[in-house]
Every structure is written in structure tokens, then in C-alpha cells.
Design a protein around this motif. Structure first.
Motif, PDB file in Angstrom:
ATOM      1  N   ILE A 228       1.107  -0.942   0.193  1.00  0.00           N
ATOM      2  CA  ILE A 228      -0.429  -0.048   0.030  1.00  0.00           C
ATOM      3  C   ILE A 228       0.797   1.629  -0.101  1.00  0.00           C
ATOM      4  O   ILE A 228       1.642   1.186   0.422  1.00  0.00           O
ATOM      5  N   SER A 229       0.688   2.205  -0.058  1.00  0.00           N
ATOM      6  CA  SER A 229       1.546   3.261  -0.751  1.00  0.00           C
ATOM      7  C   SER A 229       0.721   4.704  -0.155  1.00  0.00           C
ATOM      8  O   SER A 229      -0.453   4.488   0.304  1.00  0.00           O
ATOM      9  N   TYR A 230       1.810   5.866   1.038  1.00  0.00           N
ATOM     10  CA  TYR A 230       1.141   6.927   1.044  1.00  0.00           C
ATOM     11  C   TYR A 230       1.810   7.465   0.844  1.00  0.00           C
ATOM     12  O   TYR A 230       3.032   7.840  -0.231  1.00  0.00           O
ATOM     13  N   GLY A 231       1.531   9.292   0.733  1.00  0.00           N
ATOM     14  CA  GLY A 231       1.964  10.695   0.649  1.00  0.00           C
ATOM     15  C   GLY A 231       1.850  11.662  -0.046  1.00  0.00           C
ATOM     16  O   GLY A 231       0.361  11.019  -0.967  1.00  0.00           O
ATOM     17  N   GLN A 232       1.814  12.545  -0.975  1.00  0.00           N
ATOM     18  CA  GLN A 232       0.765  13.627  -0.997  1.00  0.00           C
ATOM     19  C   GLN A 232       0.867  13.398  -2.994  1.00  0.00           C
ATOM     20  O   GLN A 232       0.105  13.728  -3.403  1.00  0.00           O
ATOM     21  N   LEU A 233       1.886  12.735  -3.288  1.00  0.00           N
ATOM     22  CA  LEU A 233       1.793  12.540  -4.486  1.00  0.00           C
ATOM     23  C   LEU A 233       0.339  11.456  -4.907  1.00  0.00           C
ATOM     24  O   LEU A 233      -0.117  11.352  -5.889  1.00  0.00           O
ATOM     25  N   ASN A 234       0.060  10.921  -3.674  1.00  0.00           N
ATOM     26  CA  ASN A 234      -0.990  10.135  -4.369  1.00  0.00           C
ATOM     27  C   ASN A 234      -2.267  11.016  -4.705  1.00  0.00           C
ATOM     28  O   ASN A 234      -3.445  10.306  -4.417  1.00  0.00           O
ATOM     29  N   ASN A 235      -2.454  12.078  -4.347  1.00  0.00           N
ATOM     30  CA  ASN A 235      -3.509  13.233  -4.393  1.00  0.00           C
ATOM     31  C   ASN A 235      -3.194  14.039  -5.979  1.00  0.00           C
ATOM     32  O   ASN A 235      -3.907  14.600  -6.617  1.00  0.00           O
ATOM     33  N   VAL A 236      -2.653  12.984  -6.984  1.00  0.00           N
ATOM     34  CA  VAL A 236      -2.256  13.007  -8.203  1.00  0.00           C
ATOM     35  C   VAL A 236      -3.154  11.478  -8.711  1.00  0.00           C
ATOM     36  O   VAL A 236      -2.629  10.664  -9.105  1.00  0.00           O
ATOM     37  N   VAL A 237      -4.184  11.996  -9.492  1.00  0.00           N
ATOM     38  CA  VAL A 237      -4.851  11.147 -10.558  1.00  0.00           C
ATOM     39  C   VAL A 237      -3.695   9.892 -11.447  1.00  0.00           C
ATOM     40  O   VAL A 237      -4.175   8.724 -10.768  1.00  0.00           O
ATOM     41  N   GLU A 238      -3.294  10.704 -12.184  1.00  0.00           N
ATOM     42  CA  GLU A 238      -2.331  10.515 -12.982  1.00  0.00           C
ATOM     43  C   GLU A 238      -1.574   9.394 -12.315  1.00  0.00           C
ATOM     44  O   GLU A 238      -1.007   7.978 -12.027  1.00  0.00           O
ATOM     45  N   VAL A 239      -0.964   9.681 -10.894  1.00  0.00           N
ATOM     46  CA  VAL A 239       0.210   8.926 -10.476  1.00  0.00           C
ATOM     47  C   VAL A 239      -0.446   7.022  -9.497  1.00  0.00           C
ATOM     48  O   VAL A 239      -0.041   6.365  -9.200  1.00  0.00           O
ATOM     49  N   ILE A 240      -1.949   7.520  -9.769  1.00  0.00           N
ATOM     50  CA  ILE A 240      -2.831   6.309  -8.363  1.00  0.00           C
ATOM     51  C   ILE A 240      -2.597   5.422  -9.986  1.00  0.00           C
ATOM     52  O   ILE A 240      -2.945   4.556  -9.745  1.00  0.00           O
ATOM     53  N   TYR A 241      -3.161   5.920 -11.567  1.00  0.00           N
ATOM     54  CA  TYR A 241      -3.314   5.144 -12.358  1.00  0.00           C
ATOM     55  C   TYR A 241      -2.268   4.292 -12.464  1.00  0.00           C
ATOM     56  O   TYR A 241      -2.152   3.056 -12.362  1.00  0.00           O
ATOM     57  N   LEU A 242      -1.063   4.761 -12.580  1.00  0.00           N
ATOM     58  CA  LEU A 242      -0.005   4.130 -12.570  1.00  0.00           C
ATOM     59  C   LEU A 242       0.820   3.319 -11.140  1.00  0.00           C
ATOM     60  O   LEU A 242       1.067   2.716 -12.058  1.00  0.00           O
ATOM     61  N   GLN A 243       0.070   2.925 -10.161  1.00  0.00           N
ATOM     62  CA  GLN A 243       0.712   2.431  -9.430  1.00  0.00           C
ATOM     63  C   GLN A 243      -0.535   1.212  -9.873  1.00  0.00           C
ATOM     64  O   GLN A 243      -0.305   0.332  -9.596  1.00  0.00           O
ATOM     65  N   TYR A 244      -1.336   1.267  -9.795  1.00  0.00           N
ATOM     66  CA  TYR A 244      -2.929   0.650 -10.138  1.00  0.00           C
ATOM     67  C   TYR A 244      -1.796  -0.682 -10.918  1.00  0.00           C
ATOM     68  O   TYR A 244      -1.841  -2.381 -11.334  1.00  0.00           O
ATOM     69  N   LEU A 245      -1.594   0.292 -12.336  1.00  0.00           N
ATOM     70  CA  LEU A 245      -0.777  -0.796 -13.331  1.00  0.00           C
ATOM     71  C   LEU A 245       0.325  -1.771 -12.562  1.00  0.00           C
ATOM     72  O   LEU A 245       0.926  -2.491 -13.692  1.00  0.00           O
ATOM     73  N   MET A 246       1.624  -0.762 -12.439  1.00  0.00           N
ATOM     74  CA  MET A 246       2.391  -1.468 -11.421  1.00  0.00           C
ATOM     75  C   MET A 246       2.136  -2.922 -10.987  1.00  0.00           C
ATOM     76  O   MET A 246       2.772  -3.286 -10.787  1.00  0.00           O
ATOM     77  N   GLY A 247       1.310  -2.736  -9.765  1.00  0.00           N
ATOM     78  CA  GLY A 247       0.930  -3.928  -9.074  1.00  0.00           C
ATOM     79  C   GLY A 247       1.163  -3.212  -7.756  1.00  0.00           C
ATOM     80  O   GLY A 247       0.550  -4.730  -7.272  1.00  0.00           O
ATOM     81  N   VAL A 248       0.593  -1.909  -7.478  1.00  0.00           N
ATOM     82  CA  VAL A 248       0.293  -1.668  -5.746  1.00  0.00           C
ATOM     83  C   VAL A 248      -0.952  -2.348  -5.341  1.00  0.00           C
ATOM     84  O   VAL A 248      -1.596  -1.810  -6.771  1.00  0.00           O
ATOM     85  N   GLU A 249      -1.522  -2.699  -4.224  1.00  0.00           N
ATOM     86  CA  GLU A 249      -2.410  -2.809  -3.916  1.00  0.00           C
ATOM     87  C   GLU A 249      -4.011  -2.114  -3.623  1.00  0.00           C
ATOM     88  O   GLU A 249      -5.178  -1.909  -3.359  1.00  0.00           O
ATOM     89  N   GLY A 250      -2.945  -0.908  -3.019  1.00  0.00           N
ATOM     90  CA  GLY A 250      -4.317   0.650  -2.536  1.00  0.00           C
ATOM     91  C   GLY A 250      -2.861   1.535  -2.318  1.00  0.00           C
ATOM     92  O   GLY A 250      -2.080   1.409  -2.186  1.00  0.00           O
ATOM     93  N   VAL A 251      -4.703   2.088  -2.170  1.00  0.00           N
ATOM     94  CA  VAL A 251      -3.524   3.794  -1.700  1.00  0.00           C
ATOM     95  C   VAL A 251      -4.268   5.153  -1.170  1.00  0.00           C
ATOM     96  O   VAL A 251      -5.082   4.716  -0.373  1.00  0.00           O
ATOM     97  N   ILE A 252      -3.514   5.222  -0.122  1.00  0.00           N
ATOM     98  CA  ILE A 252      -3.664   6.187   0.733  1.00  0.00           C
ATOM     99  C   ILE A 252      -3.936   7.449   0.519  1.00  0.00           C
ATOM    100  O   ILE A 252      -2.917   8.137   0.415  1.00  0.00           O
ATOM    101  N   VAL A 253      -5.088   8.693   0.916  1.00  0.00           N
ATOM    102  CA  VAL A 253      -5.081   9.408   0.004  1.00  0.00           C
ATOM    103  C   VAL A 253      -5.678  10.487   0.729  1.00  0.00           C
ATOM    104  O   VAL A 253      -6.722  10.962   1.022  1.00  0.00           O
ATOM    105  N   ASP A 254      -5.069  11.961   0.376  1.00  0.00           N
ATOM    106  CA  ASP A 254      -6.076  13.208   0.908  1.00  0.00           C
ATOM    107  C   ASP A 254      -7.536  13.834   0.460  1.00  0.00           C
ATOM    108  O   ASP A 254      -8.266  14.041   1.201  1.00  0.00           O
ATOM    109  N   MET A 255      -6.864  13.674  -0.433  1.00  0.00           N
ATOM    110  CA  MET A 255      -8.839  14.126  -2.005  1.00  0.00           C
ATOM    111  C   MET A 255      -9.227  12.912  -1.693  1.00  0.00           C
ATOM    112  O   MET A 255      -9.457  12.690  -2.706  1.00  0.00           O
TER     113      MET A 255
END
Length: 333
Positions: A248-275
């Protein structure tokens, strides 16, 4: 250290007395950071100061959106009560002077006396100190009293699970015995790391490979990593998976939709987001359609369905390359 308490919709059906060899989320999960998002009091963005973080109000507002978990921070204070609060020190103002006290040195009645009270009073206004030493009054649009872990179990909507971060002082190297916790078998325990984005005296916190080692030695189920560490060392994702761990990932970059898409494609299982509202709506109803048998391979790996309209977005090798370069530029900022 992070713990995960799933909601009913993530029930695995595994009996309590049985242990799974590896833990994995059944789908890509979104987690609300400290509920509806952390408070950045120094930010000009009013979204970062809308609702008091780590509060019952914040958790329940977040639960109204299509997310799976709310993430929050727990510290055990002097009288043994687990309370929900992120910062190691509490700041207030007394006769015009800013004072501070370590949260874990307080008893419960003192802890809950800070900030707004249930009767509307606010005798001890809260302040927050930023990493660069500036101090800001903790003013948000919608405030709410401090709370305990027990409050969360009783008052938070049952539609979301809990991702609990056990807080420790960054400037203290804790021994193994100090870190051992008595946990119920149904809890999934993850190791929290920034993967080397900041360097600590405790080397166990300084890389994803060290995190993998800790998890394997301690029988933990996964890793919660700063997203920058994952983007800088993408090969570590496969090492995590080979170790039968979740990521799972966290961090301010997780408020950028494109970064979420990229992690999904890379195999990260989930994200912690502020927005919470923006990100949860952007990736709602995400699903993948693989290339059909006999279909010509034109470089497209999959078709991702995003959002209420289930708009078809074709993800090609070029698109993945673009997203990777996009993430690299964000890392340089």
C-alpha cells in the motif's frame, strides 16, 4: 507500524483459527488519509483545512464516498488508553505563550481537554508545528473533538474498514521488545516505511528491502510505503509480491490521479489519499478487460473502465511510458 481492520465487505470467509499463507486485498483499495484528508494549516488550499483530521466527523464524511478504509494514527497515552492523534507533541497557547507536551505523557482527561469540546467550549486551542519549525493555530472549517480508538469503533460508520498507524517517535530507536504488540489474529499487520525518502538512525526504516526483511522476520502481512520510494524503485514491487506481502502507498503524490493509475498498473494494491472525494470518484468502478483470445496484439495491454460513465480508457505501452516519465518529473519537484 500499520494495522488493518477490514469492514464487512472485505470478509475473507476464513475461520478465525486458520492462518492464510499470504494476505491480499480482493481489489484495488482506496483509503482516506486521517479520514477525509490530513490538515495542512500552512497550505493556501482550503481543501486541506476543511474538516478536522483524525476525528469522528472526518471518518464519517469520508465513509460517504466510495472508499474502503479510513487511515488514522493511534498513540497509547500514560494511562494506557489508545487515542487517535498524529503528532508526537501537543501545542497550545497559555497567556500568549506557545507550550508543548508529549502526547504519550498525558492522561485521557488531559488529552481530550484540548481543542473543541462537546459543549462548544475551546479553552485550550490547538496549534501545530510544521517540519520547518513554523507554528500555526489549528483552524479548520468544520472542527470536531479529539477522540479515542474506542470512540472510532463505536461511532464510525460500518461501511469502512480501519487502517491504523501505531505512532512512534522518529527520534527514538525502539528495541524489538518495545515494538511487540499483542494482536488479535484477525488483524492484518503492515510495516510502515518511507523507503529511504528520509534517512533515519533506525536502518529498518530506510528502504523497501529492509521493510521486506522486517515483515518476513516478524510474520507481518504487508508494507505501507511512501509512494516516492515505490516510483524510484519499481523493481521492489515484484520483490514484495515474491515475499507474499501486500503493498500500500501513502504520500502527497497520491493526490495526483495519474500517479494512482500508474501504481494500479504497476501492481500496488491500494493507496492512502487526502483528496478523498476527487480520487475516489476518479477511480470508482475500476475494472480491467484483458485482450481477447485471437485479438490482434497492437500494444494495448488492457482496457480500464473508470468512473460513473465507465469511460473506456485504452492503456498502451506508450501511455505507461508517459505516466512513468510524468511521475519522474513529480519526484524532482
Amino acid at each position: 507500524m500499520a494495522l488493518s481492520v477490514p469492514s464487512a465487505k472485505f470478509s475473507s470467509g476464513v475461520e478465525d483459527d486458520k492462518k492464510q499463507d499470504a494476505f491480499g486485498f480482493p481489489k484495488f483499495v482506496v483509503m482516506g488519509h486521517r479520514g477525509f484528508g490530513m490538515n495542512m494549516l500552512q497550505s493556501p488550499d482550503e481543501k486541506m483545512k476543511s474538516i478536522k483530521e483524525n476525528s469522528i466527523l472526518s471518518f464519517n464524511v469520508a465513509a460517504d464516498f466510495p472508499i474502503d478504509f479510513v487511515e488514522f494514527d493511534v498513540q497509547v497515552i500514560r494511562d494506557g488508553c489508545p487515542v487517535i492523534f498524529h503528532d508526537i507533541f501537543m501545542f497550545t497557547q497559555e497567556q500568549g505563550v506557545i507550550t508543548e507536551k508529549r502526547v504519550t505523557e498525558m492522561a485521557l482527561q488531559e488529552f481530550i481537554s484540548y481543542g473543541p469540546q462537546k459543549d462548544g467550549a475551546n479553552v485550550k486551542p490547538m496549534f501545530r508545528k510544521t517540519k520547518d519549525g513554523r507554528i500555526f493555530e489549528w483552524k479548520v472549517v468544520k472542527d470536531d473533538p479529539l477522540c479515542t480508538l474506542q470512540d472510532a469503533f463505536v461511532k464510525v460508520k460500518r461501511s469502512v474498514g480501519f487502517n491504523v498507524e501505531l505512532k512512534f517517535d522518529d527520534n527514538i530507536v525502539y528495541g524489538e521488545e518495545e515494538l511487540r504488540q499483542t494482536l488479535d489474529n484477525i488483524l492484518k499487520v503492515f510495516f510502515l516505511t518511507n523507503g529511504g525518502c528520509e534517512i533515519y538512525e533506525d536502518v529498518r526504516r530506510n528502504s523497501l528491502d529492509e521493510a521486506i526483511k522486517i515483515c518476513k522476520e516478524g510474520g507481518l502481512q504487508g508494507i505501507v510505503s511512501e509512494v516516492k520510494a515505490i516510483l524510484r524503485t519499481p523493481n521492489a514491487i515484484q520483490r514484495v509480491k515474491d515475499s507474499k506481502l501486500s503493498l500500500i502507498s501513502y504520500g502527497q503524490l497520491n493526490n495526483v490521479v495519474e500517479v494512482i493509475y500508474l501504481q494500479y498498473l504497476m501492481g500496488v494494491e491500494g493507496v492512502i489519499v487526502d483528496m478523498v472525494m476527487e480520487i475516489s470518484e476518479a477511480i470508482a468502478s475500476i475494472s480491467v478487460k484483458n485482450k481477447a483470445d485471437g485479438e490482434e496484439d497492437n500494444g494495448r495491454k488492457s482496457m480500464i473502465m473508470l468512473g460513473e460513465e465507465r469511460t473506456k480508457v485504452k492503456i498502451s505501452k506508450d501511455a505507461i511510458t508517459f505516466l512513468t516519465k510524468f511521475a519522474s518529473k513529480l519526484l524532482q519537484q
